[in-house]
Design a protein around this motif. Structure first.
Motif, PDB file in Angstrom:
ATOM      1  N   GLN A 102      35.636  19.049  60.771  1.00 31.37           N
ATOM      2  CA  GLN A 102      35.450  17.687  61.280  1.00 31.37           C
ATOM      3  C   GLN A 102      34.546  17.684  62.518  1.00 31.37           C
ATOM      4  O   GLN A 102      33.691  16.824  62.679  1.00 31.37           O
ATOM      5  CB  GLN A 102      36.814  17.065  61.616  1.00 31.37           C
ATOM      6  N   MET A 103      34.738  18.704  63.362  1.00 29.81           N
ATOM      7  CA  MET A 103      33.890  18.818  64.549  1.00 29.81           C
ATOM      8  C   MET A 103      32.427  18.877  64.144  1.00 29.81           C
ATOM      9  O   MET A 103      31.550  18.248  64.748  1.00 29.81           O
ATOM     10  CB  MET A 103      34.243  20.086  65.348  1.00 29.81           C
ATOM     11  N   LEU A 104      32.153  19.658  63.094  1.00 32.49           N
ATOM     12  CA  LEU A 104      30.770  19.783  62.633  1.00 32.49           C
ATOM     13  C   LEU A 104      30.273  18.485  62.015  1.00 32.49           C
ATOM     14  O   LEU A 104      29.132  18.075  62.220  1.00 32.49           O
ATOM     15  CB  LEU A 104      30.659  20.926  61.617  1.00 32.49           C
ATOM     16  N   ALA A 105      31.184  17.817  61.247  1.00 33.17           N
ATOM     17  CA  ALA A 105      30.793  16.566  60.608  1.00 33.17           C
ATOM     18  C   ALA A 105      30.524  15.485  61.646  1.00 33.17           C
ATOM     19  O   ALA A 105      29.734  14.576  61.418  1.00 33.17           O
ATOM     20  CB  ALA A 105      31.882  16.117  59.646  1.00 33.17           C
ATOM     21  N   ASP A 106      31.189  15.618  62.796  1.00 34.65           N
ATOM     22  CA  ASP A 106      31.032  14.608  63.844  1.00 34.65           C
ATOM     23  C   ASP A 106      29.852  14.871  64.768  1.00 34.65           C
ATOM     24  O   ASP A 106      29.623  14.116  65.709  1.00 34.65           O
ATOM     25  CB  ASP A 106      32.309  14.530  64.699  1.00 34.65           C
ATOM     26  N   LEU A 107      29.132  15.965  64.521  1.00 34.00           N
ATOM     27  CA  LEU A 107      27.974  16.253  65.376  1.00 34.00           C
ATOM     28  C   LEU A 107      27.064  15.036  65.400  1.00 34.00           C
ATOM     29  O   LEU A 107      26.782  14.458  64.362  1.00 34.00           O
ATOM     30  CB  LEU A 107      27.179  17.438  64.827  1.00 34.00           C
ATOM     31  N   PRO A 108      26.609  14.646  66.568  1.00 33.43           N
ATOM     32  CA  PRO A 108      25.730  13.475  66.628  1.00 33.43           C
ATOM     33  C   PRO A 108      24.335  13.780  66.072  1.00 33.43           C
ATOM     34  O   PRO A 108      23.543  12.882  65.881  1.00 33.43           O
ATOM     35  CB  PRO A 108      25.672  13.147  68.120  1.00 33.43           C
ATOM     36  N   PHE A 109      24.031  15.030  65.876  1.00 35.54           N
ATOM     37  CA  PHE A 109      22.678  15.376  65.405  1.00 35.54           C
ATOM     38  C   PHE A 109      22.767  16.551  64.444  1.00 35.54           C
ATOM     39  O   PHE A 109      23.834  17.168  64.264  1.00 35.54           O
ATOM     40  CB  PHE A 109      21.781  15.737  66.594  1.00 35.54           C
ATOM     41  N   HIS A 110      21.653  16.892  63.819  1.00 28.18           N
ATOM     42  CA  HIS A 110      21.532  18.091  62.958  1.00 28.18           C
ATOM     43  C   HIS A 110      22.493  18.131  61.777  1.00 28.18           C
ATOM     44  O   HIS A 110      22.652  19.172  61.160  1.00 28.18           O
ATOM     45  CB  HIS A 110      21.758  19.378  63.771  1.00 28.18           C
ATOM     46  N   ARG A 111      23.137  17.002  61.449  1.00 27.42           N
ATOM     47  CA  ARG A 111      24.135  17.064  60.390  1.00 27.42           C
ATOM     48  C   ARG A 111      23.545  17.478  59.037  1.00 27.42           C
ATOM     49  O   ARG A 111      24.235  18.036  58.217  1.00 27.42           O
ATOM     50  CB  ARG A 111      24.836  15.714  60.242  1.00 27.42           C
ATOM     51  N   GLU A 112      22.260  17.153  58.855  1.00 26.16           N
ATOM     52  CA  GLU A 112      21.648  17.453  57.555  1.00 26.16           C
ATOM     53  C   GLU A 112      21.046  18.864  57.484  1.00 26.16           C
ATOM     54  O   GLU A 112      20.550  19.271  56.449  1.00 26.16           O
ATOM     55  CB  GLU A 112      20.564  16.414  57.215  1.00 26.16           C
ATOM     56  N   GLU A 113      21.103  19.573  58.598  1.00 28.10           N
ATOM     57  CA  GLU A 113      20.552  20.932  58.600  1.00 28.10           C
ATOM     58  C   GLU A 113      21.334  21.833  57.639  1.00 28.10           C
ATOM     59  O   GLU A 113      22.573  21.783  57.615  1.00 28.10           O
ATOM     60  CB  GLU A 113      20.652  21.543  60.006  1.00 28.10           C
ATOM     61  N   PRO A 114      20.620  22.676  56.872  1.00 27.74           N
ATOM     62  CA  PRO A 114      21.323  23.589  55.948  1.00 27.74           C
ATOM     63  C   PRO A 114      22.355  24.453  56.682  1.00 27.74           C
ATOM     64  O   PRO A 114      23.450  24.686  56.165  1.00 27.74           O
ATOM     65  CB  PRO A 114      20.199  24.469  55.399  1.00 27.74           C
TER      66      PRO A 114
END
Lengths: 545, 118
Positions: A239-251
């Motif tokens: 969830q922490m990663l999903a909530d990142l305000p940026f770079h979410r689409e990075e592989p």
């Protein structure tokens, strides 16, 4: 100075080209394709350009070109073909085989000079670019790994788990991934994917940052309630990663998400948090999961002792830690020994530079930019060849570099002689003096220099004389050097002599005046008078054989 | 005999070769004097005599190349015709062409002896 190899069967033509190129280059000559090939195999990477005649005895220009192409030499050695009125067919064939350019007879000195200059500078620019790219890439890769590792260690640090957990999971994941690629291509894993998975694996437990200390570091069994809290770390982390305000689409982030979220799922669907089963669990998460379990079992934790490698493997195979993909278990069994070595070796090196270079090379290959690749390959091939020959022929081999005054023994030889693998300034080195004595060392050294470029090989005989101590006195030894093998001394009862042949080849620079650059050599038992005393533990040269 | 006279006498192209050598008479002179050291002509005659036509072809080809570089047009022309006559098969007129090559070659070797010392 750039080296140009001129291949032409008429000496006068080679001289003419040399004259036209002026003194700006170091010119090497060959009178047919075979001779040229010998030069190329010897010092290929040093050659900046080949000027190649078409019609020659032994091996003609097209044949040489074809071999160079097959050996990958044409990637970083440009070839200019010299032609007169050769047919269109031949010209086309030469281009097909990878020739860079043509120079037509009669030679025009200005055209010859300029064309050579241009092609050499073009190729050297390309080589520089490739080098630059590899350096940059390496630097960037190193930095991002560093950041991931720092982050992961912060989590570990709080967790009081073995500090090497993150590193181990990375190494184990990598080993498993390599085997998966060997076994199947159904996951479509590239070298790049594997590298990424291994580095991102470091983030698998970031969710633990939200688990209270008293649960995280509780010795002994967790209550059901505590276990539930503990288990939440995978969902929280993802969830922490999903909530990142940026770079979410990075592989990288997407991969980190699936590893973090699903590294506690199990093949039969009995894991958590989502109860995924089979290959619904991304392969990256499956791999990290198995690596995580293996490391947890074989490491000591606040609530358990460490299991042995064998026990851990057995427990995993029996399904005592949940079900895993049968293919993955097969990989684990195949690579079991390697896993054990990593476990016992304590992998301080997070990621060898070698691995990154390997990866960079892989990339370069895919992008068809592999100019320096062949060089590395050649080096590796040479090393392998040396090790192989050393392995079967035995004896004690060494190398001496005159410029750095560095004497290098093969590892095996150094171990047996009880000296270090590299010795600086050997004539004045105490450990060598204590083995051979000052006089003998000096004689060896002058022998090293007795070779000439025309006559580079020298040999002498080294006699090891062992004197048994009287009574309980320990035996002593001394060395003598002679130029022939068969000096028959009448040794008294208490002395024995073994003779070794010391063969050396001096090496020289190619440019005139030829300078002495060093020596390679080998110490082998002489065919004559070969009989070393058993049980005399002074210098066991025989142990080398 | 000057270098230019030598070229004219042997049906060679002095201005052409001079321009190829970047206008350096020194280089032209140096390599013209090296010409007798080149063994391709002698080896051509030998191979032909021994009916080794494959070697003869190669040597004729090499001789042609050397002549191209030195601007020896007349010898280059006859060597070139012989090369073609020996390519793949041996043409009927090959022996005559060989004699022409020999004549043109000897002419150059003789004329070289009369060349002025520099």
């Amino acid at each position: 100075m750039e080296k140009i190899l001129i291949v032409d069967d008429a000496e006068i033509n080679r001289e003419l080209l040399t004259e036209m190129l002026g003194g700006d280059y170091n010119i090497l000559e060959a009178s047919n394709g075979k001779e040229a090939l010998t030069v190329l195999q010897d010092i290929g990477p040093e050659i900046s350009l080949v000027l190649l005649d078409m019609v020659m005895p032994e091996m003609d220009g097209l044949e040489l070109l074809e071999i160079m192409g097959k050996n990958g030499m044409l990637t970083d050695i440009p070839v200019i073909m010299i032609s007169a009125d050769d047919s269109q067919e031949t010209t086309h064939r030469a281009y097909e085989l990878g020739v860079t350019e043509f120079i037509r007879r009669p030679y025009d000195s200005l055209v010859v000079r300029r064309r050579c200059q241009n092609i050499i500078s073009l190729y050297s620019k390309q080589k520089k670019l490739v080098g630059l790219f590899a350096d940059q890439f390496y630097e960037r890769e190193k930095n991002s790994r560093l950041l991931i590792d720092i982050l992961a260690h912060i989590v570990e640090f709080r967790n009081n788990e073995c500090a090497t957990h993150v590193i181990n999971v990375q190494s184990y994941s990598e080993i498993l991934l390599k085997e998966i690629v060997n076994q199947t291509d159904k996951y479509g894993l590239t070298e790049k994917d594997c590298m990424l998975i291994a580095s991102v694996s470091a983030l698998h437990d970031i969710g633990k940052i939200s688990i209270p200390d008293e649960v995280l570091n509780k010795p002994g069994r967790l209550t059901d309630e505590e276990f539930k809290i503990m288990k939440s770390h995978s969902a929280v982390g993802s969830q922490m990663l999903a909530d990142l305000p940026f770079h979410r689409e990075e592989p990288l982030v997407k991969l980190a998400y699936s590893i973090t979220r699903w590294h506690h799922e199990r093949w039969d669907g009995r894991g958590y948090p989502d109860g995924l089963a089979g290959d619904d669990i991304p392969i990256a998460a499956q791999v990290v999961s198995l690596a995580d379990v293996y490391d947890a079992l074989t490491a000591e934790r606040c609530y358990k002792k460490a299991f042995s490698h064998e026990t851990a493997i057995e427990m995993i195979l029996k399904g005592e830690c949940g079900q895993f993909n049968p293919l993955l278990l097969k990989c684990l069994e195949i690579r079991s020994e390697e896993m054990r070595l990593v476990k016992e070796g304590g992998t301080q090196n997070i990621k060898g530079e070698d691995d990154i270079k390997e990866f960079a090379r892989e990339l370069l290959k895919n992008d068809a930019l592999y100019a320096s690749d062949r060089l590395l390959h050649l080096l590796e091939y040479e090393k392998m060849k040396n090790r192989f020959f050393e392995g079967i022929t035995g004896g004690c081999s060494f190398e001496y570099n005159a410029e750095s005054k560095l004497l290098t023994f093969s590892k095996k030889s150094a171990d047996v002689l009880g000296i270090s693998e590299t010795i600086v300034d050997p004539v004045h080195d105490d450990s060598l003096i204590s083995v051979f004595g000052q006089e003998v060392l000096k004689e060896m050294s002058s022998m090293f220099r007795a070779g000439t470029p025309q006559n580079p090989i020298t040999q002498l005989y080294l006699h090891q004389v062992i004197t048994l101590g009287s009574g309980n006195g320990s035996p002593t030894q001394s060395f003598r050097i002679t130029s022939s093998p068969d000096i028959k001394h009448n040794y008294p009862e208490n002395m024995k002599c073994s003779t070794y042949r010391l063969i050396c080849r001096s090496t020289w620079t190619l440019e005139a005046p030829q300078r002495f650059t060093g020596v390679i050599g080998k110490l082998v038992p002489s065919e004559t008078d070969y009989g070393i005393m058993k049980g005399v533990d002074i210098l066991d040269i025989e142990g080398l054989l | 005999m000057t270098l230019r006279d030598f070229y004219n006498k042997t049906g060679s192209n002095y201005d052409g070769v001079l321009s190829l050598m970047g206008g350096s008479e020194r280089i032209v002179d140096k390599f013209v004097r090296k010409f007798p050291n080149d063994k391709s002509a002698v080896q051509l005659f030998e191979a032909f005599e021994n009916k080794d036509y494959e070697t003869a072809f190669r040597m004729a080809h090499t001789l042609k190349g050397v002549c191209l570089n030195l601007g020896f047009d007349r010898l280059r022309e006859s060597a070139s015709e012989l090369t073609e006559a020996l390519r793949n098969t041996v043409a009927d007129n090959a022996p005559e062409l060989l004699e022409t090559v020999r004549r043109d070659y000897d002419e150059i070797i003789c004329a070289l002896k009369e060349l002025d010392d520099v």
